[in-house]
Enzyme design. Structure first.
Site, PDB file in Angstrom:
ATOM      1  CB  SER A   1      -0.900   0.007   1.230  1.00 58.19           C
ATOM      2  OG  SER A   1      -0.124   0.333   2.364  1.00 58.19           O
ATOM      3  CE  LYS A   2      -1.683   6.838  -2.990  1.00 58.51           C
ATOM      4  NZ  LYS A   2      -2.913   7.578  -2.936  1.00 58.51           N
TER       5      LYS A   2
END
Ligand code: GLU
Length: 490
Positions: A261-262
């Site tokens: 994820s980011k």
């Protein structure tokens, strides 16, 4: 051309990003695999922009897509900027042309889709909580509306969506090249929306219509679409269209086995570029996120990937984004760079810590084989600018048979010799120190270790003592040796 299931057709794949942000590593892998499948078969790689979700549109995202494809070398044969005869290649433009509505209406006429006028409240009342999960299953209420009511509603401009009419009995089997056959009960398939109330198609509908109209033979995408795939097959069936070959790629996780994820900080191509990784290394690394060649080979150029890529060897199991491996791979690519290109990329990092007038090219060539990423450079060379604080215990080296006393003695003896020396080239200095070593009847390290420590303050340096002396020059050398003698003298 190899057999593709239908060997009369040219293989055609597409990359169909939504312009919603940065180029996620998963997206890049999808683009790469789609490209490799097409090119391996001598086929066509197409770019389609999926911008039907107007709320998620991000300014600048289109530029990122084009820029990334360009930099990584994933050249598309067709796309918004390159007509291949099946355009437009942007879904919002296709929508303006009425393409999706036309096909939705065809399904309505066939009884495979219907108008739905249900409002939000009614839809919300239909959600059920099954095992702690909100399930939204539409109850086909509007399927049974009388024709007159539908017409009245449409004439009155009442908002509507168009839904597929899923069968309530039987099963649908769907085949994926990686995950095999997946069979679901039709009763579990929701009457998904095809056309939204804003007049745009859903991804679910548009991807099927477009993949068919644009002649896509192999659909490559992330496995988050796997569970929806049976629904797409219902659409292909309703239209009487041939189902493409499906290649769903495995999930990419971080080293803790969570979805990348980011927050992991390296989830997009831009993140990796910002961290100093080379495009070629990123592409090579991403290719191996879920795919492996027949042998253990790990280093591939894009052209070599095209040659070796066989999508049947994509794995089902999640691919772990192994940072250590990416760094290693990047180091391998750095070693292969030509000196000029390397220097150009390294220069800003040298400049960050070096302000003295040194030979930057020489320093660059010292670090070239010793770094994994460019940001490794400053820490490796900052001592050239200034000797860091270090502990005198560093002079004690078992293998070199040195300690603080022997070091002090050597440095004191060598200082006048270095003061007298004019030629500070590596060769001359090496000759000079070798003569001293010989005269003293000791090992090289016995002399080189204290000198290197005195001028660098580091256990590890990217070069030997005389190479360092050559870079910093006579004045700096003398000053550093004197400082070390003082440090050892106390
Ligand atoms: N527009 C979709 C996305 O960006 C692409 C899915 C597909 O390749 O079919 O996730």
């Amino acid at each position: 051309m190899k057999e593709t299931g239908d060997n009369r057709k040219m293989v055609k794949t597409r990359f169909a990003p939504s312009p919603t942000g940065r180029m996620h590593v998963g997206n890049l892998r999808t683009a790469l695999y789609a490209y490799l499948i097409a090119k391996h078969e001598g086929g066509n790689f197409m770019l389609r922009i999926e911008d039907t979700d107007q709320e998620r549109f991000m300014e600048g995202a289109l530029e990122i897509i084009y820029h990334t494809l360009d930099e990584t070398g994933l050249k598309h044969d067709e796309g918004p900027d390159k007509d291949g005869g099946v355009g437009p290649y942007v879904q919002s433009e296709r929508n303006t042309q009425g393409i999706y509505l036309k096909y939705a209406k065809q399904l309505i006429a066939q009884g495979d889709a219907y108008y739905c006028f249900c409002d939000k409240e009614r839809l919300e009342s239909l959600s059920a909580n099954v095992g702690g999960k909100e399930i939204h299953m539409y109850d086909k209420h509007c399927l049974h509306l009388p024709k007159e009511e539908i017409e009245k509603n449409l004439a009155a401009g009442k908002p509507y969506v168009i839904r597929i009419n899923m069968p309530t009995e039987g099963t649908t089997t769907f085949h994926d090249e990686i995950y095999g056959n997946i069979t679901v009960e039709n009763a579990e398939l929701d009457d998904m929306i095809l056309i939204k109330s804003d007049g745009f198609p859903t991804y679910n509908f548009a991807n099927v219509v477009d993949d068919h109209l644009m002649g896509i033979t192999h659909v490559v995408r992330g496995n988050e679409y796997l569970s929806s795939a049976p629904k797409y097959n219902r659409l292909y069936e309703a239209f009487g269209w041939e189902v493409p070959v499906y290649v769903h790629c495995p999930l990419i996780t971080n080293e803790e086995h969570q979805k990348l994820s980011k927050r992991s900080g390296h989830s997009s191509y831009e993140d990796l570029i910002d961290q100093g990784f080379l495009t070629e290394a990123i592409v090579n690394f991403v290719a191996l996120l879920g795919w492996s060649p027949v042998d253990d080979r790990e280093i591939f150029t894009l052209a070599e990937l095209v040659e070796a890529f066989d999508y049947h060897r994509i794995s089902k199991s999640p691919a772990v984004f192994d940072m250590t491996k990416l760094k290693w791979m990047n180091g391998e690519y750095i070693k292969q760079m030509d000196d000029e290109a390397f220097f150009e990329k390294a220069f800003p990092y040298l400049k960050r810590v070096l302000h003295k007038e040194y030979d930057f090219r020489k320093i660059a060539s010292m670090v070239k084989t010793r770094i994994e990423t460019f940001p490794d450079i400053p820490e490796l060379i900052d001592f050239f600018e200034q000797v860091p604080e270090y502990d005198v215990s560093m002079y004690t080296h078992k293998k070199m048979k040195t300690n603080q006393e022997t070091s002090l003695e050597v440095l004191k003896e060598i200082l006048p010799i270095l003061e007298e020396q004019e030629d500070y080239s590596n060769d001359a200095l090496f000759g000079l120190l070798s003569a001293y070593v010989k005269e003293k009847g000791c090992k090289n390290g016995y002399v080189m270790w204290p000198i290197r420590t005195a001028v660098s303050g580091k256990q590890m340096t990217p070069a030997g003592a005389t190479e360092i002396l050559e870079i910093i020059g006579k004045d700096e050398t003398i000053a550093r040796i004197k400082a070390a003698i003082e440090k050892l003298g106390h």
